[in-house]
Design a protein around this motif. Structure first.
Motif, PDB file in Angstrom:
ATOM      1  N   LYS A 180       0.735  -1.221  -0.168  1.00 53.81           N
ATOM      2  CA  LYS A 180      -0.100   0.075   0.121  1.00 53.81           C
ATOM      3  C   LYS A 180       0.721   1.144  -0.005  1.00 53.81           C
ATOM      4  O   LYS A 180       0.334   2.366  -0.613  1.00 53.81           O
ATOM      5  CB  LYS A 180      -1.179  -0.005   1.157  1.00 53.81           C
ATOM      6  CG  LYS A 180      -2.175  -0.952   1.144  1.00 53.81           C
ATOM      7  CD  LYS A 180      -3.362  -0.771   2.056  1.00 53.81           C
ATOM      8  CE  LYS A 180      -4.489  -1.758   1.742  1.00 53.81           C
ATOM      9  NZ  LYS A 180      -5.478  -1.423   2.653  1.00 53.81           N
ATOM     10  N   ALA A 181       2.210   1.323   0.530  1.00 48.94           N
ATOM     11  CA  ALA A 181       2.907   2.364   0.632  1.00 48.94           C
ATOM     12  C   ALA A 181       3.339   2.570  -0.780  1.00 48.94           C
ATOM     13  O   ALA A 181       3.501   3.932  -1.211  1.00 48.94           O
ATOM     14  CB  ALA A 181       4.059   2.084   1.585  1.00 48.94           C
ATOM     15  N   ASN A 182       3.831   1.577  -1.444  1.00 46.38           N
ATOM     16  CA  ASN A 182       4.203   1.521  -2.909  1.00 46.38           C
ATOM     17  C   ASN A 182       3.215   2.276  -3.705  1.00 46.38           C
ATOM     18  O   ASN A 182       3.315   3.239  -4.760  1.00 46.38           O
ATOM     19  CB  ASN A 182       4.897   0.247  -3.298  1.00 46.38           C
ATOM     20  CG  ASN A 182       6.041  -0.113  -2.826  1.00 46.38           C
ATOM     21  OD1 ASN A 182       6.785   0.596  -2.286  1.00 46.38           O
ATOM     22  ND2 ASN A 182       6.318  -1.327  -2.498  1.00 46.38           N
ATOM     23  N   LYS A 183       2.127   1.747  -3.521  1.00 43.07           N
ATOM     24  CA  LYS A 183       0.859   2.295  -4.534  1.00 43.07           C
ATOM     25  C   LYS A 183       0.652   3.705  -4.156  1.00 43.07           C
ATOM     26  O   LYS A 183       0.270   4.559  -5.033  1.00 43.07           O
ATOM     27  CB  LYS A 183      -0.434   1.369  -4.096  1.00 43.07           C
ATOM     28  CG  LYS A 183      -0.398   0.148  -4.662  1.00 43.07           C
ATOM     29  CD  LYS A 183      -1.757  -0.702  -4.192  1.00 43.07           C
ATOM     30  CE  LYS A 183      -1.459  -1.959  -5.027  1.00 43.07           C
ATOM     31  NZ  LYS A 183      -2.716  -3.006  -4.690  1.00 43.07           N
ATOM     32  N   LEU A 184       0.788   4.032  -2.907  1.00 47.13           N
ATOM     33  CA  LEU A 184       0.519   5.479  -2.302  1.00 47.13           C
ATOM     34  C   LEU A 184       1.463   6.452  -2.854  1.00 47.13           C
ATOM     35  O   LEU A 184       1.234   7.412  -3.425  1.00 47.13           O
ATOM     36  CB  LEU A 184       0.703   5.461  -0.888  1.00 47.13           C
ATOM     37  CG  LEU A 184       0.020   7.013  -0.057  1.00 47.13           C
ATOM     38  CD1 LEU A 184      -1.134   7.328  -0.762  1.00 47.13           C
ATOM     39  CD2 LEU A 184       0.326   6.993   1.237  1.00 47.13           C
ATOM     40  N   ARG A 185       2.763   6.071  -2.968  1.00 46.99           N
ATOM     41  CA  ARG A 185       3.860   6.773  -3.604  1.00 46.99           C
ATOM     42  C   ARG A 185       3.819   7.011  -4.996  1.00 46.99           C
ATOM     43  O   ARG A 185       3.900   8.019  -5.593  1.00 46.99           O
ATOM     44  CB  ARG A 185       5.158   5.983  -3.356  1.00 46.99           C
ATOM     45  CG  ARG A 185       6.258   6.943  -3.875  1.00 46.99           C
ATOM     46  CD  ARG A 185       7.692   6.155  -3.580  1.00 46.99           C
ATOM     47  NE  ARG A 185       8.005   6.004  -2.357  1.00 46.99           N
ATOM     48  CZ  ARG A 185       7.958   4.940  -1.622  1.00 46.99           C
ATOM     49  NH1 ARG A 185       7.571   3.694  -2.272  1.00 46.99           N
ATOM     50  NH2 ARG A 185       8.504   4.830  -0.437  1.00 46.99           N
ATOM     51  N   ALA A 186       3.148   6.029  -5.675  1.00 43.97           N
ATOM     52  CA  ALA A 186       3.130   5.907  -7.136  1.00 43.97           C
ATOM     53  C   ALA A 186       1.961   7.216  -7.205  1.00 43.97           C
ATOM     54  O   ALA A 186       1.800   7.920  -8.290  1.00 43.97           O
ATOM     55  CB  ALA A 186       2.532   4.790  -7.756  1.00 43.97           C
ATOM     56  N   ALA A 187       0.785   7.023  -6.692  1.00 43.36           N
ATOM     57  CA  ALA A 187      -0.315   8.011  -6.650  1.00 43.36           C
ATOM     58  C   ALA A 187       0.305   9.513  -6.455  1.00 43.36           C
ATOM     59  O   ALA A 187      -0.293  10.446  -7.253  1.00 43.36           O
ATOM     60  CB  ALA A 187      -1.490   7.606  -5.624  1.00 43.36           C
ATOM     61  N   PHE A 188       1.018   9.723  -5.330  1.00 44.62           N
ATOM     62  CA  PHE A 188       1.665  11.310  -5.213  1.00 44.62           C
ATOM     63  C   PHE A 188       2.453  11.692  -6.269  1.00 44.62           C
ATOM     64  O   PHE A 188       2.782  12.821  -6.623  1.00 44.62           O
ATOM     65  CB  PHE A 188       2.162  11.198  -3.788  1.00 44.62           C
ATOM     66  CG  PHE A 188       1.302  11.416  -2.836  1.00 44.62           C
ATOM     67  CD1 PHE A 188       0.256  12.382  -2.425  1.00 44.62           C
ATOM     68  CD2 PHE A 188       1.438  10.376  -1.588  1.00 44.62           C
ATOM     69  CE1 PHE A 188      -0.480  12.500  -1.534  1.00 44.62           C
ATOM     70  CE2 PHE A 188       0.525  10.596  -0.434  1.00 44.62           C
ATOM     71  CZ  PHE A 188      -0.354  11.610  -0.422  1.00 44.62           C
ATOM     72  N   LYS A 189       3.315  10.764  -6.955  1.00 36.16           N
ATOM     73  CA  LYS A 189       4.229  11.015  -7.849  1.00 36.16           C
ATOM     74  C   LYS A 189       3.493  11.545  -9.100  1.00 36.16           C
ATOM     75  O   LYS A 189       4.132  12.214  -9.820  1.00 36.16           O
ATOM     76  CB  LYS A 189       5.086  10.012  -8.226  1.00 36.16           C
ATOM     77  CG  LYS A 189       6.357   9.613  -6.944  1.00 36.16           C
ATOM     78  CD  LYS A 189       7.006   8.516  -7.266  1.00 36.16           C
ATOM     79  CE  LYS A 189       8.496   8.919  -7.672  1.00 36.16           C
ATOM     80  NZ  LYS A 189       9.364   7.553  -7.836  1.00 36.16           N
ATOM     81  N   SER A 190       2.313  11.290  -9.369  1.00 36.61           N
ATOM     82  CA  SER A 190       1.671  11.586 -10.557  1.00 36.61           C
ATOM     83  C   SER A 190       1.067  13.225 -10.540  1.00 36.61           C
ATOM     84  O   SER A 190       1.145  13.595 -11.595  1.00 36.61           O
ATOM     85  CB  SER A 190       0.311  10.844 -10.682  1.00 36.61           C
ATOM     86  OG  SER A 190      -0.740  11.287  -9.612  1.00 36.61           O
ATOM     87  N   THR A 191       1.127  13.690  -9.394  1.00 31.87           N
ATOM     88  CA  THR A 191       0.838  15.255  -9.222  1.00 31.87           C
ATOM     89  C   THR A 191       1.912  15.880  -8.403  1.00 31.87           C
ATOM     90  O   THR A 191       1.892  17.125  -8.393  1.00 31.87           O
ATOM     91  CB  THR A 191      -0.682  15.331  -8.593  1.00 31.87           C
ATOM     92  OG1 THR A 191      -0.559  14.655  -7.512  1.00 31.87           O
ATOM     93  CG2 THR A 191      -1.688  14.890  -9.566  1.00 31.87           C
ATOM     94  N   SER A 192       2.683  15.442  -7.719  1.00 31.51           N
ATOM     95  CA  SER A 192       3.522  15.933  -6.628  1.00 31.51           C
ATOM     96  C   SER A 192       4.962  15.189  -6.661  1.00 31.51           C
ATOM     97  O   SER A 192       5.351  14.961  -7.699  1.00 31.51           O
ATOM     98  CB  SER A 192       2.743  15.987  -5.386  1.00 31.51           C
ATOM     99  OG  SER A 192       3.667  16.516  -4.305  1.00 31.51           O
TER     100      SER A 192
END
Length: 323
Positions: A180-192
């Motif tokens: 879940k941490a890896n998925k969250l990082r990917a989500a943030f990297k898309s906009t931030s």
């Protein structure tokens, strides 16, 4: 993925925007004035690079974006991620108990990073802390995340991000939440931004030390970043507080990839930003400094380290803001 964000302030709103843009379902729990404004007109986000506008976005209520006034309104639903972005004065046992009633064993919990939490201290001083003081979530469900961006709430439903520094560095406390941490990082990297973290305990400590040094100095001089950057006495104060704080790091044998000069330059790169506690003070709101310093005093008592200079500046700041 479904993310619940408790608090829709300067940081919570940007997290909501970032995850919504990536495709998450967002449920925000916020105060009544913000609730009413978002219901009526949506959530407005503006992301700048200092004075340059990069993004303007209005998010209306829809099937993937909802807002509520109480945690009770979302009981019984599956939650993948739960972010706590409230002020430290509101982060108490009552809130923790309410959250514990809606999460399950598979919910990733991302708590505040301004002060030093008991679960962090327990990692180093478990034998010295009484169990009853650890009224907290299951540590295996926690994703440690720091928040390095200059953001301000301009009105009930409008947040302006003036500058993104390191964004959202994060790491799961245990292997249980690594995916879940890896998925969250990917989500943030898309906009931030969301850099990988080797030692989350070091990352969290550095963020709280940064918050302590900069907010205390900003309150002392009543200056924004631009003024602080040109104030040699202020820069010296920030350095002294950070050097004292790093004695705790040396004692606990934790290191960080950035030294205090790099962190100072990075924070002041957001030239037009006003530190959150000074911003609250100017608006007549209660500041969080006491809650942050109290967590340090508890840590210092356990480690038997003194931060005499910082303590003196704290007393002077409290005297200044109460006068």
């Amino acid at each position: 993925m479904r993310a619940v964000i408790i608090g829709c302030g300067a940081i919570g709103a940007h997290i909501a925007y970032s995850l919504y843009e990536y495709g998450y379902e967002i449920l925000i729990i916020t105060k009544e004035d913000t609730y009413k404004k978002i219901i009526k007109a949506g959530l407005n986000i503006q992301v700048n690079e200092n004075k340059k506008i990069l993004i303007k976005k209005n998010i209306k209520i829809n099937i993937r974006f909802k807002v509520y006034k109480s945690i009770k309104n979302i009981s019984g639903i599956k939650i993948d991620y739960l972010f706590i972005t409230v002020k430290l004065k509101d982060y108490n046992k009552t809130l923790i108990k309410s959250i514990s009633g809606i999460v399950d064993n598979n919910t990733a919990i991302i708590p505040p990073c301004t002060n030093i939490p008991f679960w962090w201290i327990n990692n180093f001083f478990s034998r010295k802390i009484k169990k009853e003081r650890l009224n907290y979530f299951n540590i295996k469900n926690i994703i440690g995340m720091t928040m390095w961006l200059s953001s301000v709430k301009k009105s009930s439903n409008f947040v302006m991000v003036r500058h993104i520094q390191r964004g959202y560095p994060l790491k799961a406390i245990s292997k249980k939440m690594e995916d879940k941490a890896n998925k969250l990082r990917a989500a943030f990297k898309s906009t931030s931004k969301s850099p990988k973290v080797n030692d989350i305990y070091s990352e969290l400590y550095i963020k709280s030390l940064n918050a302590l040094a900069f907010n205390m100095t900003a309150l002392y001089f009543k200056q924004n970043n631009q003024a602080l950057k040109n104030n040699k006495k202020a820069i010296n104060m920030i350095k002294k507080i950070m050097i004292e704080g790093e004695e705790v790091m040396n004692f606990l044998k934790i290191t960080h990839s950035q030294n205090y000069n790099q962190r100072i330059n990075q924070t002041l790169s957001s030239s037009i930003h006003t530190m959150s506690m000074l911003n609250d003070f100017k608006k007549g709101k209660k500041i969080e400094l006491k809650y942050l310093w109290d967590s340090y005093k508890f840590l210092l008592k356990l480690s038997r380290i003194k931060m005499n200079y910082t303590n003196q500046i704290y007393k002077e700041v409290i005297k200044k803001i109460n006068s």
